[in-house]
Structures are given as C-alpha cells and as structure tokens.
Scaffold this active site. Structure first.
Site, PDB file in Angstrom:
ATOM      1  N   HIS A 140      10.740   0.676 -19.353  1.00  0.00           N
ATOM      2  CA  HIS A 140      10.211   0.923 -18.015  1.00  0.00           C
ATOM      3  C   HIS A 140      11.165   1.777 -17.186  1.00  0.00           C
ATOM      4  O   HIS A 140      12.327   1.964 -17.548  1.00  0.00           O
ATOM      5  CB  HIS A 140       9.962  -0.398 -17.279  1.00  0.00           C
ATOM      6  CG  HIS A 140       8.736  -1.121 -17.726  1.00  0.00           C
ATOM      7  ND1 HIS A 140       8.718  -1.902 -18.866  1.00  0.00           N
ATOM      8  CD2 HIS A 140       7.482  -1.185 -17.198  1.00  0.00           C
ATOM      9  CE1 HIS A 140       7.492  -2.419 -19.013  1.00  0.00           C
ATOM     10  NE2 HIS A 140       6.739  -2.001 -18.022  1.00  0.00           N
ATOM     11  N   HIS A 141      10.667   2.227 -16.056  1.00  0.00           N
ATOM     12  CA  HIS A 141      11.469   2.964 -15.078  1.00  0.00           C
ATOM     13  C   HIS A 141      12.576   2.059 -14.530  1.00  0.00           C
ATOM     14  O   HIS A 141      12.448   0.821 -14.546  1.00  0.00           O
ATOM     15  CB  HIS A 141      10.565   3.462 -13.941  1.00  0.00           C
ATOM     16  CG  HIS A 141       9.818   2.356 -13.268  1.00  0.00           C
ATOM     17  ND1 HIS A 141      10.342   1.620 -12.230  1.00  0.00           N
ATOM     18  CD2 HIS A 141       8.585   1.828 -13.515  1.00  0.00           C
ATOM     19  CE1 HIS A 141       9.471   0.710 -11.842  1.00  0.00           C
ATOM     20  NE2 HIS A 141       8.394   0.800 -12.603  1.00  0.00           N
ATOM     21  N   ALA A 146       0.801  -1.230   0.000  1.00  0.00           N
ATOM     22  CA  ALA A 146       0.000   0.000   0.000  1.00  0.00           C
ATOM     23  C   ALA A 146       0.830   1.275   0.000  1.00  0.00           C
ATOM     24  O   ALA A 146       0.329   2.337  -0.379  1.00  0.00           O
ATOM     25  CB  ALA A 146      -0.936   0.003   1.213  1.00  0.00           C
ATOM     26  N   LYS A 201      12.197  -1.142 -11.825  1.00  0.00           N
ATOM     27  CA  LYS A 201      11.465  -2.383 -12.104  1.00  0.00           C
ATOM     28  C   LYS A 201      12.365  -3.583 -11.824  1.00  0.00           C
ATOM     29  O   LYS A 201      13.530  -3.614 -12.229  1.00  0.00           O
ATOM     30  CB  LYS A 201      10.984  -2.399 -13.554  1.00  0.00           C
ATOM     31  CG  LYS A 201      10.080  -3.580 -13.873  1.00  0.00           C
ATOM     32  CD  LYS A 201       9.395  -3.392 -15.208  1.00  0.00           C
ATOM     33  CE  LYS A 201       8.533  -4.604 -15.560  1.00  0.00           C
ATOM     34  NZ  LYS A 201       7.507  -4.870 -14.519  1.00  0.00           N
ATOM     35  N   THR A 203       1.626  -8.050  -9.128  1.00  0.00           N
ATOM     36  CA  THR A 203       3.044  -8.307  -8.900  1.00  0.00           C
ATOM     37  C   THR A 203       3.579  -9.218 -10.002  1.00  0.00           C
ATOM     38  O   THR A 203       2.886 -10.126 -10.463  1.00  0.00           O
ATOM     39  CB  THR A 203       3.244  -8.967  -7.523  1.00  0.00           C
ATOM     40  OG1 THR A 203       2.649  -8.138  -6.528  1.00  0.00           O
ATOM     41  CG2 THR A 203       4.712  -9.159  -7.215  1.00  0.00           C
ATOM     42  N   THR A 204       4.825  -8.983 -10.413  1.00  0.00           N
ATOM     43  CA  THR A 204       5.413  -9.746 -11.511  1.00  0.00           C
ATOM     44  C   THR A 204       6.239 -10.921 -10.982  1.00  0.00           C
ATOM     45  O   THR A 204       6.275 -11.188  -9.788  1.00  0.00           O
ATOM     46  CB  THR A 204       6.293  -8.835 -12.369  1.00  0.00           C
ATOM     47  OG1 THR A 204       7.293  -8.227 -11.535  1.00  0.00           O
ATOM     48  CG2 THR A 204       5.464  -7.738 -13.020  1.00  0.00           C
ATOM     49  N   GLY A 235       6.629  -8.694 -17.510  1.00  0.00           N
ATOM     50  CA  GLY A 235       5.621  -9.736 -17.679  1.00  0.00           C
ATOM     51  C   GLY A 235       4.742  -9.492 -18.883  1.00  0.00           C
ATOM     52  O   GLY A 235       4.335 -10.436 -19.578  1.00  0.00           O
ATOM     53  N   GLY A 252       3.755   1.555  -1.675  1.00  0.00           N
ATOM     54  CA  GLY A 252       4.477   1.675  -2.939  1.00  0.00           C
ATOM     55  C   GLY A 252       3.751   2.617  -3.881  1.00  0.00           C
ATOM     56  O   GLY A 252       2.598   3.006  -3.641  1.00  0.00           O
ATOM     57  N   LYS A 253       4.407   2.968  -4.978  1.00  0.00           N
ATOM     58  CA  LYS A 253       3.804   3.937  -5.900  1.00  0.00           C
ATOM     59  C   LYS A 253       2.519   3.401  -6.522  1.00  0.00           C
ATOM     60  O   LYS A 253       1.512   4.110  -6.594  1.00  0.00           O
ATOM     61  CB  LYS A 253       4.819   4.320  -6.979  1.00  0.00           C
ATOM     62  CG  LYS A 253       5.980   5.140  -6.442  1.00  0.00           C
ATOM     63  CD  LYS A 253       6.952   5.528  -7.545  1.00  0.00           C
ATOM     64  CE  LYS A 253       8.075   6.390  -6.988  1.00  0.00           C
ATOM     65  NZ  LYS A 253       9.068   6.759  -8.038  1.00  0.00           N
ATOM     66  N   VAL A 254       2.552   2.143  -6.972  1.00  0.00           N
ATOM     67  CA  VAL A 254       1.337   1.565  -7.545  1.00  0.00           C
ATOM     68  C   VAL A 254       0.330   1.259  -6.445  1.00  0.00           C
ATOM     69  O   VAL A 254      -0.868   1.524  -6.580  1.00  0.00           O
ATOM     70  CB  VAL A 254       1.656   0.301  -8.364  1.00  0.00           C
ATOM     71  CG1 VAL A 254       0.369  -0.296  -8.932  1.00  0.00           C
ATOM     72  CG2 VAL A 254       2.621   0.616  -9.495  1.00  0.00           C
TER      73      VAL A 254
END
Length: 245
Positions: A132-133, A8, A136, A76-77, A142, A10-12
């Site tokens: 991606h940033h 919760a 990652k 989540t990957t 994924g 984290g950025k995402v």
C-alpha cells in the site's frame, strides 16, 4: 436515496462524493470532514452515510449514526473483534438500522479473497503480501487480515506451513494471522495491492489483485449503499451482495 460522505476531503472520500453525485438514483446531501458537525447529516435528512475517515474517529461516527437512525457503509479500517461487538450492542437498540463494514470494496479484491479461501485446502503452504501507499494507518491491511483468517478457516485440521526457520531478525517472517504469515509493504507510488502465494509439491499458485486507482472502490460502495436497507444489523464485507457461493 439520500447519501452523505464522512471524510469527504480525503482522497477516497472525494472519490466517493464524485461517485454518488454521478449516480442517477442517489442524491448527495453533504460531505463531512474533520471539524465539521455530524448534525449536518440530520439537518439534511441523510439516509445513508459512507464513512472513509480514520480508526481514531470511526467509532464515534458510528455511535452518532446509529443513534440517529442513519445507515452506514464503512470502509474505514482498524476494526477489532471488540469494536465489532460494540457496534452490535449499539445496533440492538436500533434494530432497523443497518451497518456494513468491509475491509475492501473493490470487486476484484473481494473475488480474490473468495478464490484464496477456495484454494487454501489444496496447498501445503500459503503466505500473504499486501502492498500500500505510505500514508495507510494500519498494518497489516484489513483486507490482508481478513484474507488470512478466511484461509485459516479453510485450512482447519491441516498441518501448519512447513518452515525450518530457527534464527532471524524479528519480524522477518511477517506477522502471524491465525497461522498465516502476512507481510506488509508501504511504498510511494502504490495504491492498494495484494498477493496470496500458495505452494505445494512441484507447483505454486499466485492470486494477485491491484487497485491502480481509488475509483475501483466506487462500484462496491454504491452496491452496498443500494442494498443497505435489506440487511438490518451488522454485515461484514460485501461478499453476500455478490452472490458468491
């Protein structure tokens, strides 16, 4: 529906918390981050959990959720075939529990994968570039790996990509995912982007998707949350929720 979020802070994850709180038909119960007890999900009668954590902890999270009868929507990957098989085994003991794992929840990204699969058999060559940033954890993403596998499935029976490369630096031609070259770029300033490049005699086709803000994931995640009870067991991706033929 009572919804909790793992990752919760984290950025995402923080974006997901805001998305759930803004939805009139959903109730946010609790946000869990590293070091917080998962038991808080049970204590707050959470029915569905959104997981945007890390590949190192996601399996332990899923084991706890399934054992406690809590549905899971996972962004989540890091899911290998072996990990997916393990999730299926856990679900055998809880046939009423639903787990949805998606490489990407952005509607445009899902559509771009679908379009790429449709185009694949009509072109001689195809390569994937994902950008991606730099924070990652996995490469290729994924989404890129799933895109490549969908393309490879659509191209069954076709000749491989023509490529006369005989010498070069290791990795210069990208990773091979079921015969499809996939190139990963990590760059400050990026969020999540992907290009699928097709080529054949006299023409090329580029399918590109850009997530310029993490809020792009919210509609797909909330769609999965609202539909999660309708599909017991393990579901991969949100394609089936979008009625894609």
């Amino acid at each position: 529906m009572r919804v909790g979020v793992l990752g919760a802070k984290g950025k995402v994850g923080a974006t997901m918390v805001a998305g759930v709180q803004a939805a009139e038909d959903l109730t946010f119960t609790t946000g869990i981050d590293a070091g917080d007890p998962l038991s808080a999900l049970v204590d707050t009668d959470t029915e569905v959990v959104i997981d945007f954590t890390h590949p190192d902890v996601v399996m332990d999270n899923l084991k706890f959720l399934i054992e406690n009868g809590i549905h899971a929507v996972v962004g989540t990957t890091g899911f290998t075939d072996e990990r997916l098989d393990q999730v299926r085994k856990w679900l055998e003991a809880k046939p009423d529990v639903s787990v949805l794992i998606a490489p990407n929840f952005a509607i445009g990204a899902v559509l771009s994968m679908h379009f790429a699969q449709q185009a694949a058999k009509h072109f001689e060559s195809v390569e994937v570039i994902e950008l991606h940033h730099p924070h990652k954890a996995d490469a290729p993403s994924g989404t890129a790996a799933r895109t490549a596998r969908l393309i490879a499935e659509a191209r069954k029976g076709m000749p491989p990509n023509p490529d006369a490369t005989s010498t070069g630096l290791e990795g210069a031609r990208g990773a091979d995912v079921d015969g499809v070259p996939v190139h990963s770029i990590r760059l400050a300033g990026l969020v999540a982007h992907q290009e699928v490049l097709f080529g054949t005699l006299g023409e090329t086709l580029t399918i590109r998707h850009d997530s310029i803000d993490r809020t792009s994931f919210v509609p797909g995640v909330l769609l999965a949350v609202r539909k999660i009870r309708e599909n017991p067991g393990l579901t991969i991706g949100i394609e089936s929720l979008l009625d894609l033929a």
